[in-house]
Enzyme design. Structure first.
Site, PDB file in Angstrom:
ATOM      1  N   SER A  93     -37.559 -60.064  -9.009  1.00  0.00           N
ATOM      2  CA  SER A  93     -36.598 -59.173  -9.665  1.00  0.00           C
ATOM      3  C   SER A  93     -37.023 -58.729 -11.053  1.00  0.00           C
ATOM      4  CB  SER A  93     -35.236 -59.864  -9.747  1.00  0.00           C
ATOM      5  OG  SER A  93     -35.353 -61.119 -10.398  1.00  0.00           O
ATOM      6  N   ASP A 205     -39.003 -69.925  -7.642  1.00  0.00           N
ATOM      7  CA  ASP A 205     -39.487 -71.226  -7.152  1.00  0.00           C
ATOM      8  C   ASP A 205     -39.091 -72.336  -8.121  1.00  0.00           C
ATOM      9  OD1 ASP A 205     -41.652 -70.671  -4.781  1.00  0.00           O
ATOM     10  OD2 ASP A 205     -41.663 -69.049  -6.245  1.00  0.00           O
ATOM     11  N   HIS A 342     -32.110 -61.976 -16.368  1.00  0.00           N
ATOM     12  CA  HIS A 342     -33.173 -60.973 -16.255  1.00  0.00           C
ATOM     13  C   HIS A 342     -33.416 -60.299 -17.604  1.00  0.00           C
ATOM     14  CE1 HIS A 342     -31.580 -61.431 -12.131  1.00  0.00           C
ATOM     15  NE2 HIS A 342     -32.857 -61.298 -11.801  1.00  0.00           N
TER      16      HIS A 342
END
Length: 457
Positions: A93, A205, A342
């Site tokens: 993203s 992850d 983000h």
């Protein structure tokens, strides 16, 4: 005192978050963010009209001059910025620029690929700072960059194959689709064009590494990275390719980004690194170090320097990058989207400049953190090429060690209360989540985790 309505709404959102957290998936679906958007409106943090607005991207003054090589270079070690004809990327993203221009949680799921740090091509570098826009100064005809908004399968994405929520396991598949798209693109001369590919993966992850899913552990992470690079170098033998492999960021630093909405998103999107406690954050930190060390070992092995038209260069600017802070020591949230997870347009621009400067710094002398407010570098007359492992100063790479700290089983307790206005209301609910974590036994004889931040490659 906050209204009862706000606290009830907050309770509902957190209970949704508790249920979702079992799935270990970042909250990229619109329903979750819609519930946060409703909460934002209830709390009068913004109006519906303001929520629909988009924030401007961040531009950079860039007056460098440079020409392509007089003749198209045969060697990747003689590649100038102006020689690059095609840009491309895979990842998650961050590269999709998820929420990068959003002024509110309500529009956060929009992917603003046109301002993506490594792939955006909206406007010019003076108004939108991205690596492709910097490259346009040297070759106005560079192709592949993303525009405007859209998912990875949209026409606006072009050669930006990044998928929000992706983990390292999905990168090989993204690369197969990327090669197919390149071959089908009439603007790409697949055999003869010099191509720049940026790979950045691993944040999701790390966000799930404490859940003990084998796919997120360091040995599997590096296996997927190796599979990806082997596909490009040996299986598909992609011609004339310069690969930027960007080292992963230690996402445990996200715990320093604060705010009401931040805490909810962090709990759902990246609880290992934020809300699961000090033990889980330490596991994330150590896993990030191991990701970095193993990636460094893979690239410096020389296995991807066996062809004159192909190389992989490790770009380490994220290794030591810290959360930007204001004068009062609190996080500067202007670098982040409204979900505090983000990057905003400002954060995307900072990443773009840091990556660009890494590309122009010799291997072994690359900066391992971004410098806020730094300007993009110009290629020098003495060294007009993009640096690789074989065209810079002699390398001296040393690995140092860190001691791993054992982790133990822990219980996370989240209490959510709702208060009715004007009425005596007891706490509505207490939600207790028992999250078993497997113990990591570390003895004095256990091999130490090596710190990639001091293995500057």
């Amino acid at each position: 005192m906050a209204s009862a309505t706000l606290w009830i709404a907050l309770s509902m959102v957190l209970m949704v978050a508790v249920v979702r957290s079992d799935y270990n998936q970042p909250p990229y679906d619109s329903d979750f963010y819609k519930s946060l958007g409703d909460l934002e409106l209830i709390a009068n943090l913004t109006t519906k009209e303001d929520a629909q607005k988009v924030l401007p991207a961040v531009g950079t003054q860039f007056d460098c001059l440079g020409e392509p090589s007089a003749e198209v270079p045969e060697s990747v070690h003689s590649l100038r910025p102006g020689d690059i004809k095609v840009v491309s990327s895979v990842g998650d993203s961050i590269t999709a620029a998820f929420g990068a221009k959003s002024a509110s949680i309500i529009t956060i799921t929009t992917e603003y690929r046109g301002i993506s740090w490594s792939m955006g091509g909206d406007e010019t570098v003076e108004s939108v700072t991205t690596v492709p826009n910097l490259l346009k100064k040297f070759n106005p005809n560079v192709h592949g960059w993303s525009i405007k908004t859209g998912k990875s399968d949209s026409s606006n994405a072009r050669l930006n194959l990044a998928v929000s929520g992706a983990i390292a396991k999905e990168v090989p598949g993204q690369l197969v689709r990327l090669v197919e798209r390149m071959k089908a693109d009439p603007n790409v001369d697949y055999e003869n064009d010099w191509k720049l590919l940026t790979i950045w993966i691993g944040g999701n992850d790390l966000c799930a590494v404490c859940k003990n899913n084998p796919d997120n552990q360091p040995d599997q992470y590096i296996a997927y990275i190796r599979e990806s690079l082997d596909y490009l170098h040996t299986v598909e033998k992609v011609p004339r390719l310069f690969v930027n492999l960007v080292q992963i960021l230690d996402v445990s630093r996200l715990s320093e980004v604060s705010g009401i909405i931040c805490s909810i998103v962090h709990f759902v999107a990246c609880s290992c690194a934020t809300t699961d406690g000090a033990g889980a954050r330490e596991q994330v930190r150590l896993a990030a170090l191991e990701y970095q060390r193993l990636t460094s070992e893979l690239v410096t092995s020389g296995g991807y320097d066996t062809r004159q038209d192909f190389t992989v260069v490790l770009q380490p600017f994220f290794i030591d990058t810290q959360v930007p802070k204001k004068g009062d020591g609190k996080s500067d949230n202007t670098y982040f989207a409204p979900d505090c997870f983000h990057f905003s347009g400002k954060g995307q621009a900072a990443c773009a400049i840091a990556l660009w400067n890494n590309m122009l710094e010799p291997v072994g002398q690359k900066r391992t953190s971004w410098t806020l407010g730094e300007a993009p570098m110009c290629p020098s007359e003495a060294q007009p090429f993009l640096y690789t492992r074989l065209n810079g100063p002699a390398l001296s790479v040393a690995d140092n060690t860190h001691t791993a700290t054992p982790l133990s089983t822990k219980t996370t307790v989240i209490a959510v209360s709702a208060v009715g206005c004007g009425m005596l209301v007891a706490a509505i609910a207490a939600i207790i989540i028992a999250k078993k974590k497997s113990k990591v036994a570390v003895s004095e004889t256990t091999p130490l985790v090596k710190d990639a931040s001091e293995s500057n490659v």
